[in-house]
Design a protein around this motif. Structure first.
Motif, PDB file in Angstrom:
ATOM      1  N   TYR A   1       0.853  -1.181   0.000  1.00 50.59           N
ATOM      2  CA  TYR A   1       0.000   0.000   0.000  1.00 50.59           C
ATOM      3  C   TYR A   1       0.890   1.232   0.000  1.00 50.59           C
ATOM      4  O   TYR A   1       2.019   1.184   0.494  1.00 50.59           O
ATOM      5  N   SER A   2       0.367   2.324  -0.502  1.00 48.88           N
ATOM      6  CA  SER A   2       1.073   3.588  -0.305  1.00 48.88           C
ATOM      7  C   SER A   2       0.945   3.944   1.175  1.00 48.88           C
ATOM      8  O   SER A   2       0.069   3.424   1.887  1.00 48.88           O
TER       9      SER A   2
ATOM     10  N   GLN B   1      -2.546   5.242   1.734  1.00 46.51           N
ATOM     11  CA  GLN B   1      -3.565   4.187   1.741  1.00 46.51           C
ATOM     12  C   GLN B   1      -3.541   3.419   3.057  1.00 46.51           C
ATOM     13  O   GLN B   1      -4.586   3.153   3.653  1.00 46.51           O
ATOM     14  N   ALA B   2      -2.354   3.031   3.491  1.00 44.88           N
ATOM     15  CA  ALA B   2      -2.229   2.273   4.733  1.00 44.88           C
ATOM     16  C   ALA B   2      -2.695   3.101   5.924  1.00 44.88           C
ATOM     17  O   ALA B   2      -3.397   2.601   6.808  1.00 44.88           O
ATOM     18  N   GLY B   3      -2.335   4.364   5.930  1.00 46.81           N
ATOM     19  CA  GLY B   3      -2.775   5.238   7.011  1.00 46.81           C
ATOM     20  C   GLY B   3      -4.286   5.387   7.044  1.00 46.81           C
ATOM     21  O   GLY B   3      -4.900   5.374   8.113  1.00 46.81           O
ATOM     22  N   ALA B   4      -4.893   5.515   5.880  1.00 45.99           N
ATOM     23  CA  ALA B   4      -6.354   5.643   5.804  1.00 45.99           C
ATOM     24  C   ALA B   4      -7.035   4.405   6.385  1.00 45.99           C
ATOM     25  O   ALA B   4      -8.089   4.504   7.019  1.00 45.99           O
TER      26      ALA B   4
ATOM     27  N   VAL C   1       4.115   0.204   2.039  1.00 46.58           N
ATOM     28  CA  VAL C   1       3.783  -0.557   3.243  1.00 46.58           C
ATOM     29  C   VAL C   1       3.387  -1.968   2.806  1.00 46.58           C
ATOM     30  O   VAL C   1       2.457  -2.121   2.010  1.00 46.58           O
ATOM     31  N   PRO C   2       4.071  -3.012   3.295  1.00 43.74           N
ATOM     32  CA  PRO C   2       3.730  -4.380   2.910  1.00 43.74           C
ATOM     33  C   PRO C   2       2.309  -4.733   3.344  1.00 43.74           C
ATOM     34  O   PRO C   2       1.960  -4.609   4.520  1.00 43.74           O
ATOM     35  N   ALA C   3       1.490  -5.186   2.401  1.00 41.56           N
ATOM     36  CA  ALA C   3       0.065  -5.425   2.657  1.00 41.56           C
ATOM     37  C   ALA C   3      -0.161  -6.507   3.712  1.00 41.56           C
ATOM     38  O   ALA C   3      -0.952  -6.307   4.645  1.00 41.56           O
TER      39      ALA C   3
END
Length: 84
Positions: free
Chosen positions: A10-11, A14-17, A46-48
């Protein structure tokens, strides 16, 4: 090839959201080690699998430690018991 990496990561935003964080808080979490990151070229990702495990409470986030790029190490990390 780029889409495969994007499916597995994830960017930071995206991960933060996914954790209810805004843009600035997401990058702060990444820089302090509260969010695992790997650097792919100039991109911070960020590793999914690891991020999902952290959000699900299966793995504790390691402060000031980047996620491993090796999938075998990533798999081993997801089997770690939560801290505390």
């Amino acid at each position: 090839m780029a889409s495969e990496a994007q499916n597995r990561t994830y960017s930071v935003i995206q991960a933060g959201a996914m954790a209810g964080l805004g843009r600035n808080a997401s990058y702060r979490a990444a820089s302090t080690g509260q969010m695992p990151t790997i650097k792919l070229g100039r991109k911070l990702r960020v590793p999914a699998l690891l991020w999902q495990s952290i959000l699900d409470g299966q793995v504790a986030a390691d402060t000031k430690q980047s996620a491993p790029a090796n999938p075998l190490i990533l798999q081993e990390r997801t089997n770690i018991e939560p801290a505390g």
